[in-house]
Motif scaffolding. Structure first.
Motif, PDB file in Angstrom:
ATOM      1  N   ARG A   1       0.819  -1.202   0.000  1.00 26.24           N
ATOM      2  CA  ARG A   1       0.000   0.000   0.000  1.00 26.24           C
ATOM      3  C   ARG A   1       0.859   1.259   0.000  1.00 26.24           C
ATOM      4  N   ILE A   2       1.921   1.257  -0.757  1.00 22.40           N
ATOM      5  CA  ILE A   2       2.788   2.418  -0.878  1.00 22.40           C
ATOM      6  C   ILE A   2       2.726   2.910  -2.311  1.00 22.40           C
ATOM      7  N   SER A   3       2.439   4.184  -2.495  1.00 22.66           N
ATOM      8  CA  SER A   3       2.384   4.755  -3.835  1.00 22.66           C
ATOM      9  C   SER A   3       3.788   4.895  -4.401  1.00 22.66           C
ATOM     10  N   PRO A   4       3.935   4.975  -5.731  1.00 22.42           N
ATOM     11  CA  PRO A   4       5.254   5.189  -6.320  1.00 22.42           C
ATOM     12  C   PRO A   4       5.945   6.430  -5.779  1.00 22.42           C
ATOM     13  N   ALA A   5       5.192   7.520  -5.577  1.00 24.10           N
ATOM     14  CA  ALA A   5       5.800   8.751  -5.056  1.00 24.10           C
ATOM     15  C   ALA A   5       6.354   8.537  -3.658  1.00 24.10           C
ATOM     16  N   THR A   6       5.597   7.818  -2.809  1.00 23.17           N
ATOM     17  CA  THR A   6       6.070   7.544  -1.454  1.00 23.17           C
ATOM     18  C   THR A   6       7.280   6.626  -1.481  1.00 23.17           C
ATOM     19  N   LYS A   7       7.255   5.666  -2.389  1.00 25.39           N
ATOM     20  CA  LYS A   7       8.387   4.743  -2.496  1.00 25.39           C
ATOM     21  C   LYS A   7       9.641   5.491  -2.935  1.00 25.39           C
ATOM     22  N   ARG A   8       9.500   6.435  -3.874  1.00 24.22           N
ATOM     23  CA  ARG A   8      10.655   7.227  -4.287  1.00 24.22           C
ATOM     24  C   ARG A   8      11.200   8.053  -3.124  1.00 24.22           C
ATOM     25  N   PHE A   9      10.280   8.591  -2.300  1.00 22.30           N
ATOM     26  CA  PHE A   9      10.697   9.356  -1.130  1.00 22.30           C
ATOM     27  C   PHE A   9      11.463   8.470  -0.146  1.00 22.30           C
TER      28      PHE A   9
ATOM     29  N   GLU B   1       6.561   7.020 -12.500  1.00 25.91           N
ATOM     30  CA  GLU B   1       5.275   7.693 -12.687  1.00 25.91           C
ATOM     31  C   GLU B   1       4.537   7.166 -13.906  1.00 25.91           C
ATOM     32  N   SER B   2       5.285   6.884 -14.979  1.00 28.98           N
ATOM     33  CA  SER B   2       4.666   6.426 -16.233  1.00 28.98           C
ATOM     34  C   SER B   2       5.446   5.256 -16.805  1.00 28.98           C
ATOM     35  N   MET B   3       4.848   4.087 -16.777  1.00 26.85           N
ATOM     36  CA  MET B   3       5.481   2.910 -17.369  1.00 26.85           C
ATOM     37  C   MET B   3       5.586   3.076 -18.882  1.00 26.85           C
ATOM     38  N   GLU B   4       4.598   3.721 -19.478  1.00 28.92           N
ATOM     39  CA  GLU B   4       4.600   3.901 -20.922  1.00 28.92           C
ATOM     40  C   GLU B   4       5.769   4.784 -21.364  1.00 28.92           C
ATOM     41  N   ASP B   5       6.018   5.865 -20.642  1.00 21.84           N
ATOM     42  CA  ASP B   5       7.134   6.745 -20.976  1.00 21.84           C
ATOM     43  C   ASP B   5       8.471   6.016 -20.817  1.00 21.84           C
ATOM     44  N   PHE B   6       8.585   5.245 -19.763  1.00 20.51           N
ATOM     45  CA  PHE B   6       9.806   4.471 -19.522  1.00 20.51           C
ATOM     46  C   PHE B   6      10.063   3.501 -20.677  1.00 20.51           C
ATOM     47  N   LEU B   7       9.062   2.743 -21.068  1.00 21.73           N
ATOM     48  CA  LEU B   7       9.234   1.751 -22.133  1.00 21.73           C
ATOM     49  C   LEU B   7       9.528   2.427 -23.467  1.00 21.73           C
ATOM     50  N   ARG B   8       8.913   3.576 -23.700  1.00 21.40           N
ATOM     51  CA  ARG B   8       9.194   4.315 -24.933  1.00 21.40           C
ATOM     52  C   ARG B   8      10.668   4.722 -24.994  1.00 21.40           C
ATOM     53  N   GLU B   9      11.214   5.141 -23.858  1.00 25.10           N
ATOM     54  CA  GLU B   9      12.614   5.540 -23.790  1.00 25.10           C
ATOM     55  C   GLU B   9      13.554   4.342 -23.970  1.00 25.10           C
ATOM     56  N   VAL B  10      13.217   3.218 -23.359  1.00 28.73           N
ATOM     57  CA  VAL B  10      14.036   2.009 -23.528  1.00 28.73           C
ATOM     58  C   VAL B  10      14.080   1.610 -24.993  1.00 28.73           C
ATOM     59  N   PHE B  11      12.926   1.606 -25.617  1.00 32.76           N
ATOM     60  CA  PHE B  11      12.849   1.235 -27.039  1.00 32.76           C
ATOM     61  C   PHE B  11      13.692   2.202 -27.883  1.00 32.76           C
ATOM     62  N   ARG B  12      13.632   3.482 -27.561  1.00 33.30           N
ATOM     63  CA  ARG B  12      14.348   4.505 -28.336  1.00 33.30           C
ATOM     64  C   ARG B  12      15.852   4.327 -28.271  1.00 33.30           C
ATOM     65  N   ILE B  13      16.401   4.061 -27.108  1.00 37.76           N
ATOM     66  CA  ILE B  13      17.860   4.036 -26.957  1.00 37.76           C
ATOM     67  C   ILE B  13      18.470   2.667 -27.286  1.00 37.76           C
ATOM     68  N   LEU B  14      17.627   1.647 -27.447  1.00 39.78           N
ATOM     69  CA  LEU B  14      18.136   0.341 -27.863  1.00 39.78           C
ATOM     70  C   LEU B  14      18.450   0.321 -29.358  1.00 39.78           C
ATOM     71  N   ARG B  15      19.504  -0.375 -29.706  1.00 37.07           N
ATOM     72  CA  ARG B  15      19.831  -0.592 -31.112  1.00 37.07           C
ATOM     73  C   ARG B  15      18.846  -1.601 -31.715  1.00 37.07           C
ATOM     74  N   PRO B  16      18.730  -1.637 -33.048  1.00 41.63           N
ATOM     75  CA  PRO B  16      17.831  -2.616 -33.680  1.00 41.63           C
ATOM     76  C   PRO B  16      18.115  -4.032 -33.192  1.00 41.63           C
ATOM     77  N   HIS B  17      17.062  -4.731 -32.819  1.00 44.50           N
ATOM     78  CA  HIS B  17      17.128  -6.104 -32.306  1.00 44.50           C
ATOM     79  C   HIS B  17      17.841  -6.183 -30.954  1.00 44.50           C
ATOM     80  N   GLY B  18      17.966  -5.034 -30.276  1.00 46.19           N
ATOM     81  CA  GLY B  18      18.556  -5.033 -28.940  1.00 46.19           C
ATOM     82  C   GLY B  18      17.664  -5.736 -27.933  1.00 46.19           C
ATOM     83  N   SER B  19      18.246  -6.079 -26.779  1.00 41.95           N
ATOM     84  CA  SER B  19      17.547  -6.863 -25.756  1.00 41.95           C
ATOM     85  C   SER B  19      17.169  -6.007 -24.555  1.00 41.95           C
TER      86      SER B  19
END
Length: 269
Positions: free
Chosen positions: A7-15, A155-173
């Protein structure tokens, strides 16, 4: 998203993470705590123990989680990014044992990055300050991205995954593991697929994590009692998943599942 395990929010966990890092910077002068994950035990009957140097034995259970996730593919001669590197133990392990060309550890906590830069002197290993949802790297920079038990704080899983996809090379893991409420696992799968990743392997490792928590319980209790002021010990026992804590019970009962993924950068249609 609410972390129903405790029962801990992401913001509280970051704190709490910020407090944790600050406390360790002041109290852990011997650098006893280099890892912050829940650990892993390979429960297969034919599983052998991974070979570790003597100085790494105290962190065996936490290292085994890195071995299981980051070692799922061959990292030899690859450029690797770890997002959410914490105190840097995992990045150091990967660089020293898995033979990548380079490992960059990134974390949003200034104290953590400062500690890592002072603690480790390993050729090919470096640490940077940065946000998982806005990575300070050009696209197509890394062959592999590792993210261990960190994404539930974002805060945003979608933003995180978008960034991972962006910085990975083609066929990266993308080598990823974290926990979710049992009812949110399907949502996690959809988020990964919507981001363009191809799921090569998915494994439920909750039982493996619980076993590691059991075996590592006394060490964690001792460290919390030694390093954390009494008034904060209960919350950090919850945070560390010690036996009897709500976090531990959520894993033990299956209300919260711990999942591990091997993903490949596909093509977004």
């Amino acid at each position: 998203m609410i972390d129903v395990a405790c029962r801990i929010s992401p913001a509280t966990k970051r704190f709490l993470l910020k407090i944790w890092f600050q406390a360790l910077a002041q109290l852990d002068k011997e650098a006893q705590m280099l890892f912050m994950n829940y650990g892993y035990i390979d429960l297969r009957p034919d599983a052998g123990a991974i070979a570790l140097q003597d100085e790494d034995e105290k962190d065996r259970y936490c290292i085994q989680l890195y071995h299981a996730v980051a070692g799922a593919i061959t990292l030899k001669n690859l450029d690797v990014l770890e997002i959410g590197c914490g105190r840097g133990g995992g990045a150091s392990y990967m660089m020293r044992y898995l033979q990548p060309k380079s490992v960059v550890g990134i974390d949003r906590c200034v104290t953590a990055v400062q500690f890592c830069r002072e603690q480790y002197s390993v050729e090919g290993l470096s640490f940077s300050l940065g946000n998982a949802q806005s990575l300070p790297f050009r696209e197509n920079t890394f062959d592999a991205v590792v993210n261990i038990e960190s994404s539930h704080c974002y805060e945003s899983m979608e933003d995180f995954l978008r960034e991972v996809f962006r910085i990975l090379r083609p066929h990266g893991s993308f080598l990823f593991t974290d926990f979710r409420n049992k009812n949110h696992v399907e949502m996690l799968r959809k988020q990964l697929q919507d981001a363009g990743f191809v799921v090569l392997e998915e494994t439920c490792i909750t039982t493996n994590v619980v076993r590691a928590l059991d075996l590592d319980n006394q060490r964690k209790m001792n460290l919390i009692q030694q390093k954390i002021p009494k008034k904060l010990q209960k919350i950090f026992q919850l945070f560390a998943g010690v036996q009897g804590a709500k976090t531990y019970e959520a894993f033990r009962t299956g209300a919260v599942e711990y999942r591990s993924f091997v993903l490949c950068k596909g093509t977004i249609s």
